[in-house]
Enzyme design. Structure first.
Site, mmCIF file in Angstrom:
data_model
loop_
_atom_site.group_PDB
_atom_site.id
_atom_site.type_symbol
_atom_site.label_atom_id
_atom_site.label_comp_id
_atom_site.label_asym_id
_atom_site.label_seq_id
_atom_site.Cartn_x
_atom_site.Cartn_y
_atom_site.Cartn_z
ATOM 1 N N CYS A 18 0.805 -1.245 0.000
ATOM 2 C CA CYS A 18 0.000 0.000 0.000
ATOM 3 C C CYS A 18 0.829 1.283 0.000
ATOM 4 O O CYS A 18 0.436 2.263 -0.615
ATOM 5 C CB CYS A 18 -1.014 -0.005 1.138
ATOM 6 S SG CYS A 18 -0.278 -0.083 2.779
ATOM 7 N N LYS A 62 -6.206 -8.499 11.393
ATOM 8 C CA LYS A 62 -6.166 -7.064 11.135
ATOM 9 C C LYS A 62 -7.511 -6.655 10.563
ATOM 10 O O LYS A 62 -7.942 -7.161 9.534
ATOM 11 C CB LYS A 62 -5.046 -6.760 10.147
ATOM 12 C CG LYS A 62 -5.004 -5.319 9.707
ATOM 13 C CD LYS A 62 -3.802 -5.074 8.830
ATOM 14 C CE LYS A 62 -3.820 -3.684 8.268
ATOM 15 N NZ LYS A 62 -2.660 -3.451 7.411
ATOM 16 N N ARG A 102 -2.411 6.590 7.178
ATOM 17 C CA ARG A 102 -2.500 6.754 5.719
ATOM 18 C C ARG A 102 -2.058 8.152 5.294
ATOM 19 O O ARG A 102 -1.585 8.328 4.175
ATOM 20 C CB ARG A 102 -3.913 6.422 5.248
ATOM 21 C CG ARG A 102 -4.206 4.937 5.457
ATOM 22 C CD ARG A 102 -5.572 4.530 4.975
ATOM 23 N NE ARG A 102 -5.842 3.149 5.400
ATOM 24 C CZ ARG A 102 -7.028 2.559 5.307
ATOM 25 N NH1 ARG A 102 -8.042 3.225 4.795
ATOM 26 N NH2 ARG A 102 -7.180 1.320 5.716
ATOM 27 N N ARG A 106 -10.587 -1.342 1.754
ATOM 28 C CA ARG A 106 -9.808 -2.553 2.048
ATOM 29 C C ARG A 106 -10.670 -3.684 2.611
ATOM 30 O O ARG A 106 -10.154 -4.640 3.180
ATOM 31 C CB ARG A 106 -8.710 -2.224 3.058
ATOM 32 C CG ARG A 106 -7.749 -1.128 2.634
ATOM 33 C CD ARG A 106 -6.389 -1.375 3.261
ATOM 34 N NE ARG A 106 -5.562 -0.193 3.426
ATOM 35 C CZ ARG A 106 -4.972 0.470 2.450
ATOM 36 N NH1 ARG A 106 -5.150 0.101 1.207
ATOM 37 N NH2 ARG A 106 -4.203 1.510 2.712
ATOM 38 N N GLU A 153 -8.230 -16.780 11.485
ATOM 39 C CA GLU A 153 -7.088 -16.106 10.857
ATOM 40 C C GLU A 153 -5.808 -16.385 11.653
ATOM 41 O O GLU A 153 -4.750 -16.648 11.087
ATOM 42 C CB GLU A 153 -7.320 -14.586 10.796
ATOM 43 C CG GLU A 153 -8.356 -14.134 9.778
ATOM 44 C CD GLU A 153 -7.803 -14.085 8.345
ATOM 45 O OE1 GLU A 153 -6.622 -14.419 8.140
ATOM 46 O OE2 GLU A 153 -8.567 -13.719 7.429
ATOM 47 N N LYS A 200 -5.035 -6.216 15.553
ATOM 48 C CA LYS A 200 -4.901 -4.800 15.196
ATOM 49 C C LYS A 200 -6.233 -4.273 14.706
ATOM 50 O O LYS A 200 -6.858 -4.935 13.875
ATOM 51 C CB LYS A 200 -3.859 -4.693 14.090
ATOM 52 C CG LYS A 200 -3.696 -3.305 13.519
ATOM 53 C CD LYS A 200 -2.721 -3.327 12.387
ATOM 54 C CE LYS A 200 -2.641 -1.946 11.777
ATOM 55 N NZ LYS A 200 -1.818 -1.908 10.605
ATOM 56 N N SER A 246 -2.494 4.301 14.742
ATOM 57 C CA SER A 246 -2.339 5.754 14.579
ATOM 58 C C SER A 246 -3.550 6.556 15.040
ATOM 59 O O SER A 246 -3.407 7.604 15.663
ATOM 60 C CB SER A 246 -2.034 6.063 13.117
ATOM 61 O OG SER A 246 -3.089 5.614 12.276
ATOM 62 N N TYR A 253 2.950 4.207 19.085
ATOM 63 C CA TYR A 253 3.658 5.457 18.809
ATOM 64 C C TYR A 253 3.977 6.191 20.107
ATOM 65 O O TYR A 253 4.689 7.183 20.111
ATOM 66 C CB TYR A 253 2.806 6.339 17.882
ATOM 67 C CG TYR A 253 2.463 5.618 16.591
ATOM 68 C CD1 TYR A 253 3.375 5.566 15.537
ATOM 69 C CD2 TYR A 253 1.242 4.956 16.430
ATOM 70 C CE1 TYR A 253 3.073 4.884 14.363
ATOM 71 C CE2 TYR A 253 0.927 4.271 15.266
ATOM 72 C CZ TYR A 253 1.851 4.240 14.244
ATOM 73 O OH TYR A 253 1.556 3.559 13.096
HETATM 74 C C1 PBG Z 1 -1.403 -1.531 5.751
HETATM 75 C C2 PBG Z 1 -1.110 -0.991 7.104
HETATM 76 C C3 PBG Z 1 -2.003 -0.232 7.862
HETATM 77 C C4 PBG Z 1 -1.352 0.084 9.039
HETATM 78 C C5 PBG Z 1 -0.120 -0.517 9.024
HETATM 79 N N1 PBG Z 1 0.031 -1.189 7.797
HETATM 80 C C6 PBG Z 1 -3.399 0.093 7.707
HETATM 81 C C7 PBG Z 1 -4.027 0.415 6.436
HETATM 82 O O1 PBG Z 1 -3.687 1.425 5.811
HETATM 83 O O2 PBG Z 1 -4.945 -0.306 6.084
HETATM 84 C C8 PBG Z 1 -1.978 0.940 10.111
HETATM 85 C C9 PBG Z 1 -1.139 1.352 11.236
HETATM 86 C C10 PBG Z 1 -1.674 2.478 12.014
HETATM 87 O O3 PBG Z 1 -2.792 2.982 11.798
HETATM 88 O O4 PBG Z 1 -0.953 2.907 12.922
HETATM 89 N N2 PBG Z 1 -0.447 -2.300 5.207
#
Ligand code: PBG
Length: 327
Positions: free
Chosen positions: A120, A198, A208, A220, A236, A251, A277, A316
């Protein structure tokens, strides 16, 4: 007496510490980083106050600094100079993650590097896999094509000496394919942290922004999990364990403590939880508005994730938490 005097366990801090059932330690936290091309670059991410996109020279400096607080495990996300339709920047010879990992391993001792394996951040369309079109014009993400590329990415990271690869694309069979390719290339000791459960979550927004990886069309939900499901998360996770993951993951973390709890009780397998995030941004903006004290709520949140059963917490807040835990 008719009742139990449980307050006797709370009379003062020392006594409370003795009876604490959950102990958060700096060794539990993993700090994510965003790496960009170039030198001496530090770009703020507006939706994630206090977090920056860093060039590898500054990242090395930063890692040396946070190691003073006892954090030694880091999760790297790369932002390539140029994106394309198939995400070649994710595994090219002088790809951002390869170069960064080499530099860290050369310049920092006693450090555990985990690298994100996904498309991504490297694709112009922002999807985690290879996009194809059905005859009727509908797009879809080609699972089996994608896992071949994910395996190539994983091997390219392994070549630069990373300790773990962390496939986050939510493609079926990704852990198996990666394990086979790593072994086939002699990387028996490169471990896999699977983003096993996830969920398709609204809490990834700030991430993002950081990666500029929002899908340009669609969403997604055909690969990330439906948040109404718990039993499917267990499937999963079971798959990832069978396919050869060394660490499994749930997650996001906060709205999914039940998933963490169930997984930890059911599998007794090294389990990570990703405090994502949006969970970070939410606390930051609430604190900025004076709603509560950051130290209080962050330690409460991280402890609750651990209490739910996580062995590792990707957050973080790792740097601040480590400082507070030292005090
Ligand atoms: C996708 C990915 C995402 C995060 C880490 N790897 C989410 C996404 O865009 O679907 C999210 C991490 C975060 O929000 O801190 N490969």
């Amino acid at each position: 007496m008719e009742f139990n005097r449980l307050r006797r366990y709370r009379v003062n801090e020392t006594i409370r510490n003795m009876f604490a059932e959950t102990r958060l330690s700096v060794k539990d936290v993993i700090l994510p980083f965003f790496v960009i091309e170039g030198k001496n670059k530090k770009e703020p991410i507006p939706s994630m106050p206090g977090i920056y996109r860093l060039s590898k020279d500054l990242l090395v400096r930063e890692i040396k600094d946070v190691k003073k607080y006892g954090i030694n495990t880091f999760l790297l996300f790369g932002i390539p100079g140029k994106k394309d339709g198939t995400g070649t920047g994710a595994y090219s010879k002088n790809g951002i993650i390869r170069e960064t990992a080499l530099e860290i391993k050369e310049k920092v001792e006693d450090v555990v590097i985990i690298t994100d394996v996904c498309l991504c951040g490297y694709t112009t369309h922002g999807h985690c896999g290879i996009v194809k079109k059905e005859k009727d014009g509908q797009f879809y993400i080609d699972n089996d094509e994608t896992i071949k590329i994910l395996a190539e990415i994983a091997v390219s990271h392994a070549e630069s000496g990373v300790d773990f690869v962390a496939p986050s694309a939510m493609m079926d069979g990704q852990v198996k394919k990666i394990r086979e390719s790593l072994d086939g290339n002699g990387f028996y000791n490169t471990r896999i942290m699977g983003y096993s459960a996830k969920y398709a979550s609204g809490f990834y927004g700030p991430f993002r922004d950081a990666l500029d990886s929002s899908p340009q069309f669609g969403d997604r939900k055909t690969y990330q999990m439906d948040y109404r499901n718990l039993e499917q998360a267990m499937k999963e996770i079971e798959e990832d364990i069978k396919e050869g993951a060394d660490i499994i993951m749930v997650k996001p973390a906060l709205s999914y403590l039940d998933v963490i709890k169930t997984a930890s009780e059911k599998y007794k397998f090294p389990l990570a939880a990703y405090n994502v995030s949006g969970e970070y941004g939410m606390i930051k903006s609430a604190c900025r508005q004076g709603l509560f004290k950051e130290k209080d709520v962050v330690l409460e949140i991280l402890t609750s994730i651990k209490r739910a059963g996580a062995d590792f917490i990707i957050t973080y807040f790792a740097r601040e938490a480590a400082k507070w835990l030292q005090d």
